[in-house]
Structure formats: C-alpha cells, structure tokens
Scaffold this active site. Structure first.
Site: not given
Ligand code: NAD
Length: 323
Positions: A230, A258, A281-282
């Site tokens: 994170r 984000e 963020h995949i």
C-alpha cells in the site's frame, strides 16, 4: 438475500451467487460517494477497491456483511462497521501468487529496462548500445519486509532465481524462516544489505510511513525498491527525494494518494522520474486470482446464508471468559 456488488467481479461466478440464494445487483461502475444512497436494501456488500465509508455503513439498517474481494481491508471503515454490528470479511491468500508474479515483473523489468526498451522500439529507435547495460539478479540479496501470504510466494520465487533472502516480520518464527531458506534479520539489516527491497505489510497504524527518510538513506546506491503493498506504508516525500537523488530505483504498483476509480487522471509528479517503473495497482488483477477470489467469496456467502457463520471475519471480538 440482497447482495450489492460494487466493483468488478468475475462475471462467470455471478450465476453461482444467484444459485446459492442471492438476489444480486451487479453495479461495478457505481462511485463510492453514491453508495450511501444505494445501500439501504442490501444485506451484503461486495467490494474490491471501492471505499466503504462510515456514511455508507450508517445509511443502512439491513447491512450485515461487507465482503472485500481481496486481501487488505484498509479501504473499509472497519471501526464503524464494528460499532454498527456489521461483519467485515475478506479473501486472504487468494491473490498472493499474482502479486508475487508482479513483484518479479517489476524487478526484472527494472533490471533490463523493459518498458524503456519497448518505448524506444515503438518510436522506431534501435539502441542496443544503451539497453545492453543490466545487472542480472542471480546471487543478489533480496530483503522482504512482511512475510505473510505474499511474502512467502515472493520468497519461493526469489530462491528459484538464485537469490539470498533476508526478511523481517515480527510474527515469523526462526523455524519457519529456516524452512523457507530465509535469514531472519532486523529492518536496518535489510536496508543496508539488500540489493532489492520489497514490502508486503498491511497498511495500519504500525506500518504507516515505516519506509521513511532514514530507511532510504541506509539503502545501497542503486538498490531496487519494490512496493506492491500500500502507498501509505512509504513516506512519499522521502521516496521522491531518494528517486530524485538517483539513490535508488523503484517499482511501484501502489501510490499515496492513488485514484480510487478504474480510470482517472493521475498527475503525481513522481511518475515523471525515469528511475520509477509504475503499474496501475494491478497486483491482484489476473484471471487466476480473480477466479480464486470469486470462489472464496461464494464460499463465505454460502456459509453465511446457511449457518450465519462468517468465514475470515476481521472484526469479530474474541469472547471474554469474564462472567
Ligand atoms: P498477510 O496478512 O498474509 O501478511 C502480512 C504480513 O506482514 C504478516 O506476516 C505480518 O506479520 C507482517 N507485518 C505486519 N506488520 C509488520 C511490520 N511492521 N513489519 C514487518 N512485517 C509486518 O498479507 P498479504 O496477503 O501478504 O498482503 C500484504 C499486503 O499486500 C496486503 O495487506 C495488501 O495491502 C497488499 N496487497 C496488494 C495487492 C495489489 O494489488 N498490489 C494485492 C493484494 C494485497
């Protein structure tokens, strides 16, 4: 039982949810701010990245269960859910292989500068001279901060690549570390000794900003820093300073802040730095992981409907022995 799915969910599994007795509303495009006015009739809310705020939780007297179709629950106001008697549950471990695979995609991508190679070729430029400079990862030391579900998968892959693994996790026992071929150390040893540092801790009050200025200062010159956990666990100012000083290279799947939505403008100036390789963020976004998560979500909901028990509950108070 009325279920609202407020994020993308494996569509192949929607019918299965209906078969276990759910009246499903599938609304992946709904905005987090719209949830308070929609939530009232639903007993179960399934989310992936969408924020579940106190306003959403307080807007329903029906809501009994919030299910995070993923691992972390930091996007859900668990405190308010607990105060309102709403269970919060998640699907831990189902996406750990996917995240570990992305860690190595970022790591090898940085070492070989894959994205820059591709960009040059797309611009019809041949530049073997420039792109022939890479280090290789065999025999390097990798430092893993947080050896939970994802950290273990990263460890296994690092060993396969011929790396020496250092790790810090207050809950990792020496015997388990030995079993995994990990040298158990303190964070400072990781910062000073590792060629590659990768973070796999949850975002909470103990970890917020834990990778700070002092940590970056201790890192080896040209170290590769990977964060797929994170954005909040890293002091963003210190990260930016370390990148601007060309002290380190970074592979980031997560940022702070984000965008919460699937598509948005994202103008963080850190993205312009050439020694930063970023993804959107995949980490958990493979078909394999999403399917495993959907299976787990169905198992949790089916058990809840049939027995009232909440599997993987994160906000269940242990019963006190006091009379
Ligand atoms: P996990 O709970 O299995 O493991 C977390 C580990 O961190 C635990 O072993 C814990 O003891 C350790 N830890 C906690 N505080 C620590 C500290 N201060 N220092 C060192 N170790 C500490 O969780 P996981 O499934 O491995 O996931 C880790 C994190 O990765 C999640 O919380 C989530 O935030 C993130 N994640 C990101 C993606 C993505 O798409 N990029 C996907 C899944 C998970």
């Amino acid at each position: 039982m009325k279920v609202l799915i407020a994020d993308k969910f494996s569509e192949a599994h929607l019918d299965r949810l209906k078969k276990v007795g759910c009246d499903v509303t599938y609304n992946p495009a709904v905005k987090a701010e719209e949830l308070p006015k929609l939530i009232a009739p639903y007993k179960i809310l399934i989310v992936r990245s969408k924020k579940v705020t106190a306003d959403t939780i307080k807007a329903s007297d029906q809501l009994a269960l919030i299910l995070r179709a993923g691992a972390g629950v930091n996007t859900i106001d668990v405190k308010t859910a607990s105060a309102r008697g709403v269970y919060v549950t998640n699907c831990p471990g189902k996406n750990s292989v996917a995240v570990a695979e992305l860690v190595f995609a970022l790591l090898l991508g940085i070492d070989r500068r894959i994205a820059d190679n591709v960009a040059a070729l797309r611009a019809h430029k041949w530049n073997k001279k420039e792109f022939s400079k890479a280090d290789g990862v065999f025999g390097k030391t990798i430092g893993i901060i947080g050896v939970g579900q994802i950290g273990v998968e990263v460890t296994r892959r690092a060993i396969a690549f011929g790396m020496h693994v250092l790790a810090y996790d207050p809950l990792l026992s020496p015997s388990r570390a030995k079993e995994l071929h990990i040298e158990l150390v303190q964070p400072d040893d990781i910062y000073t000794r590792a060629d590659i540092i990768t973070v796999h801790v949850p975002a909470n009050d103990q970890t917020r900003g834990m990778i700070n200025k002092a940590a970056f200062e201790k890192m080896k010159p040209n170290a590769i820093f990977i964060n797929t956990s994170r954005g909040e666990v890293v002091d963003q100012q210190a990260l930016r300073a370390a990148l601007e000083a060309k002290k380190i290279r970074a592979g980031l799947d997560v940022f702070n802040p984000e965008p919460a939505e699937g598509t948005a403008d994202f103008a963080d100036p850190i993205l312009d730095l050439p020694n930063l390789y970023g993804t959107h963020h995949i980490g958990a976004s493979t078909e394999q992981a999403q399917s495993a998560i959907a299976e787990e979500a169905i198992r949790i909901i089916e058990t809840f409907i049939k027995t009232g028990a909440v599997l993987n509950c994160v906000n269940l108070a242990a019963r006190t022995p006091a009379k």
